[in-house]
Design a protein around this motif. Sequence first.
Motif, PDB file in Angstrom:
ATOM      1  N   LYS A   1      31.861  30.383  20.266  1.00 53.61           N
ATOM      2  CA  LYS A   1      33.155  29.816  19.877  1.00 53.61           C
ATOM      3  C   LYS A   1      33.447  28.541  20.659  1.00 53.61           C
ATOM      4  CE  LYS A   1      35.156  34.207  18.455  1.00 53.61           C
ATOM      5  NZ  LYS A   1      36.125  35.265  18.780  1.00 53.61           N
ATOM      6  N   ILE A   2      33.154  28.532  21.938  1.00 53.66           N
ATOM      7  CA  ILE A   2      33.411  27.347  22.765  1.00 53.66           C
ATOM      8  C   ILE A   2      32.606  26.158  22.243  1.00 53.66           C
ATOM      9  CG2 ILE A   2      32.979  26.330  25.051  1.00 53.66           C
ATOM     10  CD1 ILE A   2      33.841  29.053  26.246  1.00 53.66           C
ATOM     11  N   ILE A   3      31.334  26.361  21.950  1.00 55.89           N
ATOM     12  CA  ILE A   3      30.488  25.256  21.483  1.00 55.89           C
ATOM     13  C   ILE A   3      30.910  24.808  20.087  1.00 55.89           C
ATOM     14  CG2 ILE A   3      28.133  24.564  20.873  1.00 55.89           C
ATOM     15  CD1 ILE A   3      27.255  26.531  23.199  1.00 55.89           C
ATOM     16  N   CYS A   4      31.201  25.737  19.208  1.00 60.05           N
ATOM     17  CA  CYS A   4      31.683  25.403  17.866  1.00 60.05           C
ATOM     18  C   CYS A   4      32.946  24.558  17.971  1.00 60.05           C
ATOM     19  CB  CYS A   4      31.937  26.684  17.073  1.00 60.05           C
ATOM     20  SG  CYS A   4      32.574  26.421  15.405  1.00 60.05           S
ATOM     21  N   TYR A   5      33.868  24.977  18.792  1.00 64.37           N
ATOM     22  CA  TYR A   5      35.131  24.275  18.990  1.00 64.37           C
ATOM     23  C   TYR A   5      34.883  22.861  19.536  1.00 64.37           C
ATOM     24  CZ  TYR A   5      39.749  23.274  20.982  1.00 64.37           C
ATOM     25  OH  TYR A   5      40.946  22.697  21.315  1.00 64.37           O
ATOM     26  N   ALA A   6      34.122  22.755  20.600  1.00 64.61           N
ATOM     27  CA  ALA A   6      33.869  21.459  21.233  1.00 64.61           C
ATOM     28  C   ALA A   6      33.184  20.486  20.279  1.00 64.61           C
ATOM     29  CB  ALA A   6      33.026  21.656  22.494  1.00 64.61           C
ATOM     30  N   ASP A   7      32.317  20.999  19.431  1.00 69.41           N
ATOM     31  CA  ASP A   7      31.564  20.165  18.491  1.00 69.41           C
ATOM     32  C   ASP A   7      32.477  19.433  17.521  1.00 69.41           C
ATOM     33  OD1 ASP A   7      29.076  19.287  17.168  1.00 69.41           O
ATOM     34  OD2 ASP A   7      29.666  20.676  15.570  1.00 69.41           O
ATOM     35  N   LYS A   8      33.618  20.009  17.192  1.00 66.63           N
ATOM     36  CA  LYS A   8      34.503  19.409  16.201  1.00 66.63           C
ATOM     37  C   LYS A   8      35.116  18.098  16.681  1.00 66.63           C
ATOM     38  CE  LYS A   8      32.923  21.777  13.995  1.00 66.63           C
ATOM     39  NZ  LYS A   8      32.207  22.820  14.630  1.00 66.63           N
ATOM     40  N   PHE A   9      35.071  17.829  17.973  1.00 62.54           N
ATOM     41  CA  PHE A   9      35.712  16.643  18.532  1.00 62.54           C
ATOM     42  C   PHE A   9      34.809  15.413  18.562  1.00 62.54           C
ATOM     43  CE2 PHE A   9      38.277  20.149  19.887  1.00 62.54           C
ATOM     44  CZ  PHE A   9      39.569  19.654  19.826  1.00 62.54           C
ATOM     45  N   PHE A  10      33.555  15.575  18.130  1.00 67.08           N
ATOM     46  CA  PHE A  10      32.608  14.445  18.176  1.00 67.08           C
ATOM     47  C   PHE A  10      31.806  14.369  16.887  1.00 67.08           C
ATOM     48  CE2 PHE A  10      33.456  15.742  22.498  1.00 67.08           C
ATOM     49  CZ  PHE A  10      33.784  14.537  23.091  1.00 67.08           C
ATOM     50  N   SER A  11      31.644  13.154  16.376  1.00 62.21           N
ATOM     51  CA  SER A  11      30.837  12.957  15.172  1.00 62.21           C
ATOM     52  C   SER A  11      29.450  12.480  15.586  1.00 62.21           C
ATOM     53  CB  SER A  11      31.492  11.917  14.263  1.00 62.21           C
ATOM     54  OG  SER A  11      31.252  10.608  14.751  1.00 62.21           O
ATOM     55  N   LYS A  12      28.604  12.311  14.605  1.00 62.26           N
ATOM     56  CA  LYS A  12      27.286  11.730  14.857  1.00 62.26           C
ATOM     57  C   LYS A  12      27.206  10.306  14.311  1.00 62.26           C
ATOM     58  CE  LYS A  12      25.218  16.195  14.712  1.00 62.26           C
ATOM     59  NZ  LYS A  12      26.221  16.763  13.821  1.00 62.26           N
ATOM     60  N   ASN A  13      28.350   9.756  13.964  1.00 68.55           N
ATOM     61  CA  ASN A  13      28.400   8.367  13.526  1.00 68.55           C
ATOM     62  C   ASN A  13      27.962   7.486  14.697  1.00 68.55           C
ATOM     63  OD1 ASN A  13      29.310   5.682  13.133  1.00 68.55           O
ATOM     64  ND2 ASN A  13      30.886   6.367  11.718  1.00 68.55           N
ATOM     65  N   PRO A  14      26.889   6.711  14.527  1.00 69.06           N
ATOM     66  CA  PRO A  14      26.387   5.902  15.642  1.00 69.06           C
ATOM     67  C   PRO A  14      27.435   4.970  16.256  1.00 69.06           C
ATOM     68  CG  PRO A  14      24.765   5.965  13.889  1.00 69.06           C
ATOM     69  CD  PRO A  14      26.019   6.607  13.348  1.00 69.06           C
ATOM     70  N   ASP A  15      28.440   4.577  15.493  1.00 71.81           N
ATOM     71  CA  ASP A  15      29.464   3.669  16.011  1.00 71.81           C
ATOM     72  C   ASP A  15      30.519   4.371  16.863  1.00 71.81           C
ATOM     73  OD1 ASP A  15      28.254   1.526  14.681  1.00 71.81           O
ATOM     74  OD2 ASP A  15      29.436   1.888  12.862  1.00 71.81           O
ATOM     75  N   THR A  16      30.644   5.700  16.704  1.00 72.27           N
ATOM     76  CA  THR A  16      31.699   6.425  17.424  1.00 72.27           C
ATOM     77  C   THR A  16      31.175   7.687  18.120  1.00 72.27           C
ATOM     78  OG1 THR A  16      32.301   7.613  15.397  1.00 72.27           O
ATOM     79  CG2 THR A  16      33.527   5.592  15.873  1.00 72.27           C
ATOM     80  N   LEU A  17      29.895   7.689  18.435  1.00 71.72           N
ATOM     81  CA  LEU A  17      29.252   8.878  19.013  1.00 71.72           C
ATOM     82  C   LEU A  17      29.987   9.467  20.207  1.00 71.72           C
ATOM     83  CD1 LEU A  17      25.423   8.147  19.002  1.00 71.72           C
ATOM     84  CD2 LEU A  17      26.562  10.151  18.055  1.00 71.72           C
ATOM     85  N   THR A  18      30.452   8.630  21.083  1.00 70.12           N
ATOM     86  CA  THR A  18      31.032   9.134  22.333  1.00 70.12           C
ATOM     87  C   THR A  18      32.556   9.097  22.337  1.00 70.12           C
ATOM     88  OG1 THR A  18      30.834   6.967  23.384  1.00 70.12           O
ATOM     89  CG2 THR A  18      28.975   8.489  23.652  1.00 70.12           C
ATOM     90  N   VAL A  19      33.145   8.823  21.180  1.00 68.01           N
ATOM     91  CA  VAL A  19      34.601   8.763  21.081  1.00 68.01           C
ATOM     92  C   VAL A  19      35.131  10.140  20.681  1.00 68.01           C
ATOM     93  CG1 VAL A  19      36.559   7.697  19.897  1.00 68.01           C
ATOM     94  CG2 VAL A  19      34.506   6.333  20.418  1.00 68.01           C
ATOM     95  N   GLU A  20      35.952  10.712  21.552  1.00 70.81           N
ATOM     96  CA  GLU A  20      36.518  12.028  21.258  1.00 70.81           C
ATOM     97  C   GLU A  20      37.675  11.898  20.270  1.00 70.81           C
ATOM     98  OE1 GLU A  20      38.466  15.927  23.480  1.00 70.81           O
ATOM     99  OE2 GLU A  20      37.291  14.488  24.644  1.00 70.81           O
ATOM    100  N   LYS A  21      37.632  12.704  19.215  1.00 75.83           N
ATOM    101  CA  LYS A  21      38.705  12.727  18.222  1.00 75.83           C
ATOM    102  C   LYS A  21      39.926  13.431  18.812  1.00 75.83           C
ATOM    103  CE  LYS A  21      35.347  13.395  14.558  1.00 75.83           C
ATOM    104  NZ  LYS A  21      34.697  14.484  13.828  1.00 75.83           N
TER     105      LYS A  21
END
Length: 182
Positions: A134-154
């Motif tokens: 659940k923790i990993i699933c949750y955390a994953d939702k805050f980051f995309s794999k878009n190369p332009d915004t990879l490290t930007v947290e939603k």
Amino acid sequence: MSLNVDAILKAHYGNGPEALDVLLAHSRCVAEKALSVAHRVAHLEPDLGFIAEAAMLHDIGMIHTWAPGIGCRGEAPYIRHGVIGAEMLLKEGLPGHARVCERHTGAGLTAEEIIDADLPLPHRDLQPETLEEKIICYADKFFSKNPDTLTVEKSMDKVRRLMARYGDNQLKRFDAMASLFD
């Protein structure tokens, strides 16, 4: 004994350096967020070592999917990256890590959702069950794999809007995780 995550990733991504770069950047962000969440719920005794490893491996299966924008030129539809990753990690002898792979899509998927949407996934529940999943699933939702915004947290609002696009059940499951972790 510590798992050599880098060796596993490089063994599977040897011919896909662009995909590996995207995967590593995304997975590092997810791992950092997941560990931060885990520390907030330390009283629940999450396995920090497992979370760090599994967060780095959760998207390993994307290399076998068709997502050229992130360097993946496989044949499978992208939605299968989780179940493909699970198969890969089962072959590595990592059943717990494999479960994280197959259960992190959206806020998890029920068999009914898979069947109703005619998704190319196994007709069984693929929802995170353990605290670490659940923790990993949750955390994953805050980051995309878009190369332009990879490290930007939603923001939480943006994540909730994205989850709502996939239906009330997805949003309800995400909100349940959010209430546990934030």
